[in-house]
Motif scaffolding. Structure first.
Motif, PDB file in Angstrom:
ATOM      1  N   VAL A 169     -12.974  51.930  70.448  1.00  0.00           N
ATOM      2  CA  VAL A 169     -11.663  52.552  70.538  1.00  0.00           C
ATOM      3  C   VAL A 169     -11.842  53.918  71.196  1.00  0.00           C
ATOM      4  CG1 VAL A 169      -9.633  53.371  69.289  1.00  0.00           C
ATOM      5  CG2 VAL A 169     -10.907  51.386  68.429  1.00  0.00           C
ATOM      6  N   TYR A 170     -11.178  54.122  72.320  1.00  0.00           N
ATOM      7  CA  TYR A 170     -11.273  55.390  73.045  1.00  0.00           C
ATOM      8  C   TYR A 170     -10.104  56.273  72.620  1.00  0.00           C
ATOM      9  CZ  TYR A 170     -14.472  52.688  75.943  1.00  0.00           C
ATOM     10  OH  TYR A 170     -15.507  51.901  76.374  1.00  0.00           O
ATOM     11  N   ILE A 171     -10.414  57.364  71.961  1.00  0.00           N
ATOM     12  CA  ILE A 171      -9.394  58.283  71.457  1.00  0.00           C
ATOM     13  C   ILE A 171      -9.266  59.444  72.436  1.00  0.00           C
ATOM     14  CG2 ILE A 171      -8.703  59.762  69.537  1.00  0.00           C
ATOM     15  CD1 ILE A 171     -10.717  58.064  67.817  1.00  0.00           C
ATOM     16  N   VAL A 172      -8.088  59.599  73.036  1.00  0.00           N
ATOM     17  CA  VAL A 172      -7.898  60.642  74.047  1.00  0.00           C
ATOM     18  C   VAL A 172      -6.735  61.531  73.611  1.00  0.00           C
ATOM     19  CG1 VAL A 172      -7.615  61.131  76.492  1.00  0.00           C
ATOM     20  CG2 VAL A 172      -8.641  58.954  75.772  1.00  0.00           C
ATOM     21  N   ASP A 173      -7.068  62.762  73.228  1.00  0.00           N
ATOM     22  CA  ASP A 173      -6.055  63.717  72.760  1.00  0.00           C
ATOM     23  C   ASP A 173      -6.584  65.119  73.005  1.00  0.00           C
ATOM     24  OD1 ASP A 173      -4.374  65.392  70.932  1.00  0.00           O
ATOM     25  OD2 ASP A 173      -3.570  63.424  70.372  1.00  0.00           O
ATOM     26  N   LEU A 227     -14.918  50.981  62.630  1.00  0.00           N
ATOM     27  CA  LEU A 227     -14.530  50.764  64.016  1.00  0.00           C
ATOM     28  C   LEU A 227     -15.228  51.793  64.895  1.00  0.00           C
ATOM     29  CD1 LEU A 227     -10.679  50.130  63.639  1.00  0.00           C
ATOM     30  CD2 LEU A 227     -12.467  48.434  64.078  1.00  0.00           C
ATOM     31  N   ILE A 228     -15.995  51.331  65.860  1.00  0.00           N
ATOM     32  CA  ILE A 228     -16.692  52.237  66.770  1.00  0.00           C
ATOM     33  C   ILE A 228     -15.667  52.964  67.632  1.00  0.00           C
ATOM     34  CG2 ILE A 228     -18.350  52.373  68.675  1.00  0.00           C
ATOM     35  CD1 ILE A 228     -19.574  49.786  67.606  1.00  0.00           C
ATOM     36  N   ASN A 229     -15.833  54.256  67.805  1.00  0.00           N
ATOM     37  CA  ASN A 229     -14.873  55.012  68.595  1.00  0.00           C
ATOM     38  C   ASN A 229     -15.553  56.151  69.340  1.00  0.00           C
ATOM     39  OD1 ASN A 229     -14.370  57.684  66.830  1.00  0.00           O
ATOM     40  ND2 ASN A 229     -14.527  55.911  65.441  1.00  0.00           N
ATOM     41  N   LYS A 230     -14.916  56.554  70.424  1.00  0.00           N
ATOM     42  CA  LYS A 230     -15.376  57.697  71.210  1.00  0.00           C
ATOM     43  C   LYS A 230     -14.178  58.595  71.469  1.00  0.00           C
ATOM     44  CE  LYS A 230     -19.183  55.318  73.549  1.00  0.00           C
ATOM     45  NZ  LYS A 230     -19.818  54.985  74.861  1.00  0.00           N
ATOM     46  N   THR A 231     -14.394  59.911  71.416  1.00  0.00           N
ATOM     47  CA  THR A 231     -13.286  60.846  71.595  1.00  0.00           C
ATOM     48  C   THR A 231     -13.424  61.610  72.906  1.00  0.00           C
ATOM     49  OG1 THR A 231     -14.424  62.636  70.409  1.00  0.00           O
ATOM     50  CG2 THR A 231     -13.058  61.112  69.100  1.00  0.00           C
ATOM     51  N   PHE A 232     -12.248  61.930  73.481  1.00  0.00           N
ATOM     52  CA  PHE A 232     -12.198  62.680  74.735  1.00  0.00           C
ATOM     53  C   PHE A 232     -11.075  63.704  74.652  1.00  0.00           C
ATOM     54  CE2 PHE A 232     -14.016  58.567  75.575  1.00  0.00           C
ATOM     55  CZ  PHE A 232     -15.118  58.858  76.369  1.00  0.00           C
TER      56      PHE A 232
END
Length: 204
Positions: free
Chosen positions: A6-10, A28-33
């Motif tokens: 899950v790509y979190i972009v905020d 849940l695997i996630n990456k933030t940007f």
């Protein structure tokens, strides 16, 4: 098996951290940007292949690249993963426009944790189902491509429900030859009956 991301972009760090913590608590695997540009730089650098399973969670109001513009950039790059937008009340017209382009959903801020997690899990399920369907389609096309020209002729007549004798007469060959080709067609396509052949053709 590749696990979805899950790509979190905020552009608000507290929001990113809170969502990341929520998803991590649900394994849940996630990456933030910090914004759309950061995400696109990551993707353009080969950070993730386009076939990687997962979904994008985009805030609509970000500077200098908005969530809507980021979504457009993802589409141009060929990413078909589901996209969920987080939006404020005033962003609803933009969110509706994104839905018309194929976005999965938009959620108005603030969003309850359970609601957000549920929609993300649903988006991942849709992505997985879509990938399975595409994979099955590719396998069907590969099986069809493996047929010889004569086998393809027999296949089309078998799919039309014609009996071996009729097929033999139409192709000017022996019934035994039709039986051999028919058996090869069934083996290559992984089917056991004429209706299965017809169904495979209809879905290809």
């Amino acid at each position: 098996m590749t696990l979805p991301i899950v790509y979190i972009v905020d552009d608000e760090e507290p929001v990113r951290d809170a969502i990341s913590f929520l998803l991590s608590s649900k394994s849940l695997i996630n990456k933030t940007f910090s914004g759309g540009e950061a995400l696109l730089r990551h993707l353009d650098s080969g950070g993730e292949p386009r076939a990687l399973p997962g979904c994008f969670l985009l805030d609509l109001r970000m500077e200098p690249l908005s969530g809507a513009a980021t979504y457009d950039a993802l589409l141009v790059r060929g990413f078909t993963n589901p996209v969920i937008f987080l939006s404020g009340h005033g962003d609803i017209p933009m969110a509706v426009e994104a839905l018309k382009k194929g976005a999965f959903d938009f959620l108005e801020k603030p969003t309850a944790d359970n609601t957000l997690a549920d929609r993300i899990e649903q988006a991942l399920a849709v992505d997985a189902a879509s990938r399975m369907q595409n994979q099955n389609g590719e396998e069907r096309r590969a099986r069809l491509a493996s047929l010889s020209e004569r086998e393809r002729e027999v296949m089309l007549k078998v799919a039309a429900g014609k009996l071996n004798k009729i097929i033999a007469d139409e192709l000017h060959v022996s019934v035994r030859t039709v039986e051999v080709h028919r058996a090869k067609v069934f083996a290559k396509l992984g089917v056991k009956s004429a209706p299965e052949v017809a169904t495979l053709l209809a879905n290809s």
